[in-house]
Design an enzyme around this catalytic site. Structure first.
Site, PDB file in Angstrom:
ATOM      1  N   GLU A 146      -0.848  32.890  42.893  1.00 17.45           N
ATOM      2  CA  GLU A 146       0.653  31.864  42.643  1.00 17.45           C
ATOM      3  C   GLU A 146       0.193  31.279  41.180  1.00 17.45           C
ATOM      4  OE1 GLU A 146       1.361  30.034  47.004  1.00 17.45           O
ATOM      5  OE2 GLU A 146      -0.320  29.125  45.938  1.00 17.45           O
TER       6      GLU A 146
ATOM      7  N   HIS B 259       9.070  22.114  42.438  1.00 12.40           N
ATOM      8  CA  HIS B 259       9.284  23.237  42.294  1.00 12.40           C
ATOM      9  C   HIS B 259      10.282  24.950  42.553  1.00 12.40           C
ATOM     10  CE1 HIS B 259       8.370  26.932  44.956  1.00 12.40           C
ATOM     11  NE2 HIS B 259       6.919  26.229  45.303  1.00 12.40           N
TER      12      HIS B 259
ATOM     13  N   ARG C  30       4.201  25.690  37.494  1.00  5.32           N
ATOM     14  CA  ARG C  30       5.602  25.085  38.251  1.00  5.32           C
ATOM     15  C   ARG C  30       6.562  24.147  37.358  1.00  5.32           C
ATOM     16  NH1 ARG C  30       3.507  23.666  43.659  1.00  5.32           N
ATOM     17  NH2 ARG C  30       3.104  25.798  44.419  1.00  5.32           N
TER      18      ARG C  30
ATOM     19  N   HIS D  53       9.110  18.007  44.641  1.00  3.50           N
ATOM     20  CA  HIS D  53       8.145  18.373  45.801  1.00  3.50           C
ATOM     21  C   HIS D  53       6.697  17.834  45.567  1.00  3.50           C
ATOM     22  CE1 HIS D  53       5.960  22.264  47.902  1.00  3.50           C
ATOM     23  NE2 HIS D  53       5.015  22.121  46.769  1.00  3.50           N
TER      24      HIS D  53
ATOM     25  N   ARG E 151       0.631  19.428  39.191  1.00  2.00           N
ATOM     26  CA  ARG E 151      -0.329  20.443  39.692  1.00  2.00           C
ATOM     27  C   ARG E 151      -0.654  21.785  40.107  1.00  2.00           C
ATOM     28  NH1 ARG E 151       0.026  21.866  44.605  1.00  2.00           N
ATOM     29  NH2 ARG E 151       2.077  21.246  45.472  1.00  2.00           N
TER      30      ARG E 151
HETATM   31  C1  SIN Z   1       4.000  27.175  47.915  1.00  5.15           C
HETATM   32  O1  SIN Z   1       3.629  27.878  48.664  1.00  5.15           O
HETATM   33  O2  SIN Z   1       5.091  27.767  46.800  1.00  5.15           O
HETATM   34  C2  SIN Z   1       3.214  25.501  47.942  1.00  5.15           C
HETATM   35  C3  SIN Z   1       2.857  25.530  47.942  1.00  5.15           C
HETATM   36  C4  SIN Z   1       1.836  24.398  47.328  1.00  5.15           C
HETATM   37  O3  SIN Z   1       2.417  23.575  46.335  1.00  5.15           O
HETATM   38  O4  SIN Z   1       1.164  24.298  46.419  1.00  5.15           O
END
Ligand code: SIN
Length: 514
Positions: free
Chosen positions: A112, A226, A272, A329, A364
């Protein structure tokens, strides 16, 4: 008068982890304003970040967390999070939790944004939060008195200490519930915005309850948007996990131009706040942005929840383009706590998104929130278990007063104001206007808010949370992480600093033999 050992407000992952980690024999109550299954944790698609691969090291997870958080993080809390995380996850696996594995039964590790290594564990593909909450529910249901559809109106404070909560059920019946320890696990505040990945109930009432009781709050201005919520008819209708970009999807315009090229060295996997601002800038110019999923292998099996969401909303996945927009988010700020979840009010604790442990800083890192709920939920429970009981002497309590209503802003009013004044891009004049407006409305509210009816109290909590967030955003005169002020330049060129953070960490690891 019955006194519980621990009363937990909320039923998401952090709430369940507290219950799971308390010693056997403790009398635990869990109280929630909706169904016990309604929480942001249940919606969490993306997984749990933890160091599991041989080439990875906790110091790298540490520096990724601090870099994404723009060095606004509490370093001690981050170190505890990333070191305890893998041990705790292994303990959960040993007690029966199933994460997605390969054929050799090794956990699969996803990628991620802003993570240096693959370190995201998933369960049920993209249903990680639901799997974890259900697992801990099974472990704890027999030892928890569950109260659903009961709203907390205010915290009961006697002699400077929290001794319980005053609640109202759906029929309007008011009760006082007492406990040795009260835990706020009320989740975030995304539903104060019109576009959000959060449940309807995430309106920041934990902030309002704690503030009204006199607890300290911290970092409220830091709200994460997000980048990829699915759009239908101009509205956000659900989350498209960042893990989709981790598996190769890219953000494009309707003409197929890649929007993150040249904006950040990590391109589509930039932090993000960076990605959300770029999409927002493009949308402001009238462009529609899509997630192009052509390069993602086996999309429908890997992402069953998102596939279902797209199908329900008429997105034809054979065209490989998912329309997206940013939405509120996660709240990095919250009720100020130490690593043990202790607030500034004795015997009042906060865990999960409602709390501000300082681990997330100004933004975060992906998949650190379920981890936070687990790690600090456990620590808070240990702290409560250590403390001896202290007798409770409640004052007089009346449940039969005539309830009154008061005209307060509706949820829709607050959402519109929050998006336009305290959204992805903010400035002093609109923040000032917002603070004044909400201050005027809150001036009419009497101190004993339990005298108001249920709807008025909900509006008071929303207005209070919106006011506190706006005031904090007005007072932070810089752009940092998710708090972007168009009247102040970005103060931290964080990517150039990442190497310095990593070097500092490597020295520390060598000294303490990590
Ligand atoms: C996501 O799956 O993009 C959200 C997970 C998160 O906010 O850590």
């Amino acid at each position: 008068m019955y006194v519980y050992d621990v009363l937990i407000v909320g039923s998401g992952l952090a709430a369940r982890m507290v219950a799971h980690s308390l010693p056997k024999g403790k009398h635990i109550a869990m109280l929630t304003k909706h169904s016990k299954w309604s929480s942001n944790s249940m919606l969490a698609q993306g997984g749990v970040a933890a160091v599991f691969s041989k080439e990875d090291h906790w110091s790298s997870h540490y520096s990724d967390t601090i870099t994404a958080g723009c060095e606004h993080n509490d370093e001690q809390a981050v170190e505890y999070l990333v070191r305890r995380g893998p041990q705790l996850i292994n303990e959960l696996i040993r007690s029966g939790m199933r994460f997605d594995c390969n054929e050799q039964n090794e956990v699969l590790l996803g990628q991620e944004g802003a993570h240096t290594y693959r370190r995201i564990l998933h369960a049920g593909g993209d249903a990680t939060g639901k799997a974890l909450v259900s697992f801990l529910y099974q472990k704890t249901e027999h030892r928890v008195d569950m109260m659903e559809y009961e709203t907390v109106q205010e915290l009961i404070i006697e002699n400077g200490r929290c001794i319980g909560v005053r609640t109202q059920d759906e029929k309007g019946h008011i009760s006082a519930r007492y406990a040795q320890h009260v835990v706020l696990a009320t989740g975030g505040c995304g539903s104060l915005y019109p576009y959000t990945s959060n449940t309807d109930g995430a309106i920041g009432e934990g902030l309002s309850l704690a503030y009204r009781a006199g607890a300290e709050l911290a970092d409220l201005e830091f709200i994460q948007f997000h980048p990829t919520l699915l759009v239908k008819n101009g509205c956000a209708v659900g989350l498209v996990s960042e893990a989709v970009r981790g598996e190769g999807a890219v953000l494009v315009t309707g003409q197929g131009e890649r929007i993150m090229k040249g904006v950040h060295e990590l391109e589509d996997l930039a932090p993000r706040d960076v990605v959300s601002r770029e999409i927002y800038r493009r949308m402001f110019q009238g462009e529609q942005i899509f997630l192009m999923i052509k390069n993602v292998n086996d999309f429908t099996n890997r992402f069953p929840t998102i596939t279902d969401l797209c199908e329900k909303n008429g997105v034809d996945l054979d065209r490989y383009l998912i329309p997206v927009m940013p939405g509120a988010h996660f709240h990095m700020g919250g009720i100020k706590v130490n690593m043990y979840g202790e607030t500034s009010i004795p015997r009042l604790y906060a865990v999960g998104e409602a709390a501000c442990t300082g681990v997330h800083g100004a933004n975060r890192l992906a998949s650190n929130s379920l981890l936070e709920g687990l790690v600090f939920g456990e620590l808070a429970a240990k702290k409560m278990a250590e403390k001896p009981d202290d007798p409770i002497f409640p004052g007089a309590f009346s449940a039969s007063l005539q309830q009154v209503s008061l005209s307060m802003p509706s949820k829709r009013d607050i959402q519109e104001l929050m998006m336009s004044c305290v959204g992805i891009v903010r400035n002093a004049s609109s923040l000032k206007r917002m603070v004044r407006l909400l201050e005027e409305r809150l001036d009419q509210v009497e101190e004993n808010i339990w005298r108001y009816d249920r709807e008025t109290i909900k509006r008071i909590h929303m207005t209070t949370a919106a006011y506190l967030i706006s005031k904090s955003a007005f007072e932070r005169e810089e752009s940092r992480g998710s708090h972007f002020r168009s009247d102040f330049p970005v103060s931290l060129p964080r990517w150039e600093k990442k190497q310095l953070i990593q070097e500092r960490m490597n020295r520390k690891v060598n000294v303490i033999g990590g």
